[in-house]
Design an enzyme around this catalytic site. Structure first.
Site, PDB file in Angstrom:
ATOM      1  N   LYS A  54      27.905  38.807  40.379  1.00 16.58           N
ATOM      2  CA  LYS A  54      29.082  39.498  40.906  1.00 16.58           C
ATOM      3  C   LYS A  54      28.936  41.013  40.688  1.00 16.58           C
ATOM      4  CE  LYS A  54      31.898  35.421  40.006  1.00 16.58           C
ATOM      5  NZ  LYS A  54      32.784  34.728  39.048  1.00 16.58           N
ATOM      6  N   GLN A  98      35.854  35.122  33.486  1.00 17.31           N
ATOM      7  CA  GLN A  98      34.908  34.073  33.869  1.00 17.31           C
ATOM      8  C   GLN A  98      35.253  32.777  33.134  1.00 17.31           C
ATOM      9  OE1 GLN A  98      32.427  34.465  36.262  1.00 17.31           O
ATOM     10  NE2 GLN A  98      32.217  32.246  36.048  1.00 17.31           N
ATOM     11  N   ASP A 121      40.942  36.657  41.420  1.00 15.60           N
ATOM     12  CA  ASP A 121      40.527  35.254  41.476  1.00 15.60           C
ATOM     13  C   ASP A 121      41.651  34.369  42.023  1.00 15.60           C
ATOM     14  OD1 ASP A 121      37.872  34.946  40.925  1.00 15.60           O
ATOM     15  OD2 ASP A 121      38.118  34.748  38.755  1.00 15.60           O
TER      16      ASP A 121
END
Ligand code: NAD
Length: 304
Positions: A54, A98, A121
């Site tokens: 990412k 994450q 997200d």
């Protein structure tokens, strides 16, 4: 029938070029550079690889990325404090944590602590709830990537029967709601579903996100179906495969995503897109074409 490949890699590359242009435009207009902060707790190698990918994608698109590495035994309160710091930092426009987190930390509390406006997200309850009523600030990158793959290959969603295998908050549920909002008729299957094959055979659009290699075989798929394989499974011999038996299903489907090279690259591309959207919104920059909200059934839900 032999399926056409839904090439996520090249469509994602196209989106990443678009993002790069948008980043340059925002910077020219405001002097701001979109910035994504990624928090990694612990040393899980797969998670570290995802964060690295990412960060590289951000760099290529001209987005600043900040990586915050925290120890696996970090108290939950310290992680929440870190998120609070990033929430109030005006140079950070997007925050991701994450997953998975170590077992002593509540994912629900942590994801709920991210400012919804920076929640690229799309896992904050207000963004998940926003998806339900048709106006989320952010939708999770994988479902968004699936939708974009379908849109950019001119797959008609309206009126189709979409069957989703898997009901996780990360993939299955948001994908189901996105497709529903685009007027598909949606069936969600899961581990307790009886006669999975009966349901998958009804699908015009079949999305498989179970994390079970070879779960969906040729006889489980209708002729001409569009098949999206979200699964990422590393086999003992090191190969990475999806949840769909690709050689068998490719004989029946009209379109099929490969693994790797299907949904995975789209997920990263959509994260970049969300990051740019976060920056635009926080800096008050309007996209020239205006913002396209997720469509909803206006007969049942008035927009606020
Ligand atoms: P998860 O474990 O949270 O959920 C799996 C879902 O599949 C559950 O709802 C479960 O009920 C269902 N399921 C499992 N076995 C089943 C069976 N035999 N029959 C029917 N349903 C079954 O997983 P997740 O986070 O949703 O991820 C699913 C897969 O997608 C994993 O392989 C993951 O690595 C992959 N993934 C890929 C991307 C990407 O960008 N390509 C992103 C996220 C997840």
């Amino acid at each position: 029938m032999s399926a056409r490949i839904l090439d996520g890699k090249s469509i994602a590359a196209e989106i990443r070029r678009e993002v790069q242009i948008e980043v340059a435009a925002i910077t020219a207009q405001t002097g701001m550079v979109p910035c994504l902060a990624a928090i990694l707790v612990g040393n899980d190698p797969a998670s570290a690889t995802y964060v690295q990918k990412k960060a590289k994608a951000c760099k290529d698109a001209g987005i600043t990325s900040v990586r915050i590495d925290l120890p696996a035994d970090l108290p939950e309160a310290s992680l929440l404090h870190e998120i609070e710091r990033l929430n109030s930092d005006p140079t950070v426009h997007a925050i991701l944590v994450q997953l998975p987190l170590p077992p002593h930390i509540s994912e629900r509390r942590v994801l709920g602590a991210i400012l919804p406006e920076k929640d690229v997200d799309g896992f904050h309850p207000s963004n998940l709830g926003g998806l339900l009523v048709g106006n989320p600030l952010f939708v999770a990158s994988t479902p968004l990537g699936i939708l974009e793959l379908l849109n950019r290959t001119n797959v008609v969603i309206e009126g189709k029967h979409a069957v989703i295998v898997g009901w996780s908050v990360v993939v299955g549920k948001p994908t189901a709601f996105l497709l529903l909002q685009h007027h598909a008729t949606v069936t969600i299957c899961h581990i307790k579903t009886r006669d999975l094959a009966y349901h998958t055979r009804q699908a015009d659009i079949l999305v498989v996100a179970a994390g079970k290699p070879g779960l969906v075989t040729g006889p489980m798929v209708k002729d001409g179906a569009v098949v999206i394989d979200v699964g990422v499974n590393r086999l003992a011999d090191g190969r990475v495969v999806g949840d769909v038996d690709f050689p068998e299903v490719a004989q029946k489907a009209s379109l099929i995503t490969p693994v790797p090279g299907g949904v995975g690259p789209m997920t990263v591309a959509m994260l970049l897109k969300n990051t740019v959207d976060a920056c635009r919104r926080l800096c008050g920059v309007i996209r020239p074409s205006g913002d396209a909200p997720v469509p909803s059934d206006k007969r049942t839900m008035a927009q606020p």
